[in-house]
Design a protein around this motif. Structure first.
Motif, short mmCIF file in Angstrom:
data_model
loop_
_atom_site.label_atom_id
_atom_site.label_comp_id
_atom_site.label_asym_id
_atom_site.label_seq_id
_atom_site.Cartn_x
_atom_site.Cartn_y
_atom_site.Cartn_z
N HIS A 67 6.35 -6.58 -22.15
CA HIS A 67 6.48 -7.37 -21.23
C HIS A 67 6.29 -6.35 -19.90
CE1 HIS A 67 7.60 -10.47 -18.31
NE2 HIS A 67 8.56 -9.56 -17.70
N SER A 68 6.93 -5.25 -19.89
CA SER A 68 7.23 -4.42 -18.58
C SER A 68 5.67 -3.67 -18.70
CB SER A 68 7.99 -3.34 -19.01
OG SER A 68 9.49 -3.84 -18.99
N LEU A 69 5.14 -3.19 -19.79
CA LEU A 69 3.79 -2.78 -19.58
C LEU A 69 3.12 -3.70 -19.14
CD1 LEU A 69 1.76 0.08 -20.13
CD2 LEU A 69 1.73 -1.22 -22.40
N PHE A 70 2.83 -5.07 -19.22
CA PHE A 70 1.99 -6.06 -18.60
C PHE A 70 2.14 -6.14 -17.13
CE2 PHE A 70 2.22 -10.38 -17.17
CZ PHE A 70 1.00 -10.70 -17.15
N LYS A 71 3.25 -6.21 -16.88
CA LYS A 71 3.61 -6.30 -15.36
C LYS A 71 3.27 -4.94 -14.77
CE LYS A 71 8.24 -8.74 -15.15
NZ LYS A 71 9.53 -8.51 -14.64
N PHE A 72 3.27 -3.83 -15.37
CA PHE A 72 2.82 -2.65 -14.72
C PHE A 72 1.18 -2.56 -14.47
CE2 PHE A 72 1.57 1.77 -14.18
CZ PHE A 72 2.47 2.21 -12.94
N MET A 73 0.73 -3.18 -15.77
CA MET A 73 -0.75 -3.05 -15.54
C MET A 73 -1.25 -4.41 -14.62
SD MET A 73 -1.73 -2.18 -19.54
CE MET A 73 -3.13 -1.15 -19.35
N THR A 74 -0.51 -5.22 -14.40
CA THR A 74 -1.23 -6.09 -13.42
C THR A 74 -1.10 -5.78 -12.05
OG1 THR A 74 0.93 -7.49 -13.66
CG2 THR A 74 -1.11 -8.30 -15.10
N CYS A 75 0.07 -4.96 -11.69
CA CYS A 75 0.36 -4.56 -10.50
C CYS A 75 -0.27 -3.12 -10.17
CB CYS A 75 1.80 -4.25 -10.35
SG CYS A 75 2.92 -5.53 -10.33
N ASN A 108 0.81 -1.26 0.04
CA ASN A 108 -0.08 -0.02 0.03
C ASN A 108 0.92 1.11 0.10
OD1 ASN A 108 -2.44 -1.55 -0.08
ND2 ASN A 108 -2.76 -1.39 2.20
N SER A 109 1.88 1.34 0.63
CA SER A 109 2.79 2.38 0.72
C SER A 109 3.45 2.54 -0.62
CB SER A 109 3.84 2.18 1.89
OG SER A 109 4.88 1.23 1.37
N ILE A 110 3.92 1.47 -1.57
CA ILE A 110 4.35 1.70 -2.60
C ILE A 110 3.27 2.28 -3.71
CG2 ILE A 110 5.10 0.62 -4.86
CD1 ILE A 110 6.49 -1.53 -2.89
N SER A 111 2.04 2.05 -3.54
CA SER A 111 0.92 2.41 -4.37
C SER A 111 0.50 4.06 -4.01
CB SER A 111 -0.41 1.64 -4.25
OG SER A 111 -0.43 0.42 -4.87
N THR A 112 0.84 4.19 -2.51
CA THR A 112 0.64 5.66 -2.07
C THR A 112 1.73 6.62 -2.81
OG1 THR A 112 -0.71 4.83 -0.13
CG2 THR A 112 0.16 6.94 -0.13
N TYR A 113 2.90 6.18 -2.49
CA TYR A 113 3.89 6.81 -3.28
C TYR A 113 3.58 7.33 -4.59
CZ TYR A 113 8.66 8.22 -4.57
OH TYR A 113 9.66 8.66 -5.04
N PHE A 114 3.43 6.09 -5.51
CA PHE A 114 3.17 6.46 -6.88
C PHE A 114 1.86 7.38 -7.15
CE2 PHE A 114 5.31 2.00 -7.95
CZ PHE A 114 6.56 2.85 -8.11
N GLU A 115 1.01 7.22 -6.56
CA GLU A 115 -0.08 8.02 -6.50
C GLU A 115 0.19 9.33 -6.14
OE1 GLU A 115 -3.04 6.27 -4.12
OE2 GLU A 115 -3.35 4.47 -5.29
N ASN A 116 1.00 9.72 -5.10
CA ASN A 116 1.35 11.01 -4.56
C ASN A 116 2.37 11.69 -5.27
OD1 ASN A 116 -0.63 11.12 -2.70
ND2 ASN A 116 0.84 9.96 -0.84
N LEU A 122 -3.35 3.18 -11.79
CA LEU A 122 -2.34 4.04 -12.24
C LEU A 122 -2.20 4.23 -13.83
CD1 LEU A 122 0.26 3.60 -9.58
CD2 LEU A 122 -1.29 5.62 -9.62
N ALA A 123 -2.07 2.87 -14.37
CA ALA A 123 -1.99 2.77 -15.94
C ALA A 123 -2.88 3.43 -16.47
CB ALA A 123 -1.59 1.39 -16.27
N ARG A 124 -4.30 3.32 -16.21
CA ARG A 124 -5.52 3.54 -16.84
C ARG A 124 -5.49 5.09 -16.77
NH1 ARG A 124 -8.33 -0.44 -15.46
NH2 ARG A 124 -8.75 0.23 -13.16
N ASN A 125 -5.28 5.70 -15.52
CA ASN A 125 -5.21 7.13 -15.55
C ASN A 125 -4.19 7.77 -16.20
OD1 ASN A 125 -7.34 6.78 -13.58
ND2 ASN A 125 -5.97 7.06 -11.82
N TYR A 126 -3.13 7.37 -16.34
CA TYR A 126 -1.99 7.87 -16.97
C TYR A 126 -2.27 8.11 -18.50
CZ TYR A 126 2.03 8.72 -19.70
OH TYR A 126 3.25 9.12 -20.63
#
Length: 151
Positions: A89-97, A30-38, A101-105
């Protein structure tokens, strides 16, 4: 490569949280997600970087197994096709994690970027995500069945 290592850790952590109900691990995720959101510039930089290496040819193909299992450490960076595979491959990983964030970007990106990304998402990423999630369901079923529980 660093992003791929982070995304692998996040994916494994998500799996571990689902299996073991690990609250400590969930706090880290959750802290990783929050960091990326902020600090969206971190994600924006990564996704813009990926966009620069996306295949320009909409007929670019890559089998699902490659999308799921490509080893980023073995990619030959002087080979453009190999770099394009790493990008998908990297985009796949990012979109699964970090799907939100990917959709918003991408939804806030220009129409040219959105068209390019959508063609690859529909053709390569979505089927791979579907198979990846289906595979995880089968694993969960096997675990439940091995414990003598019924679905």
């Amino acid at each position: 490569l660093t992003w791929n290592a982070l995304l692998d850790k996040v994916r494994l952590g998500n799996d571990k949280c689902r299996r073991e109900k690990s609250e400590d691990y969930q706090i880290v995720l959750n802290s990783i997600s929050t960091y990326f959101e902020n600090i969206p510039s971190v994600v924006e930089s990564f996704l813009a970087f990926l966009g620069a290496f996306m295949p320009a040819n909409p007929n670019f193909s890559m089998n699902e197994e490659e999308v799921l299992t490509l080893d980023p450490g073995s990619v030959e960076i002087m080979n453009s096709r190999s770099v394009m595979k790493l990008t998908v491959h990297s985009l796949f990983k990012f979109m699964t994690c970090f799907p939100t964030l990917a959709r918003n970007y991408y939804s806030s990106s220009g129409i040219h970027i959105l068209k390019l990304i959508n063609s690859f998402v529909e053709k390569l990423i979505t089927p791979s995500i579907w198979n990846y999630e289906t595979h995880k369901l089968h694993i969960s079923q096997d675990i439940i069945t091995s414990k003598g529980l019924k679905l």
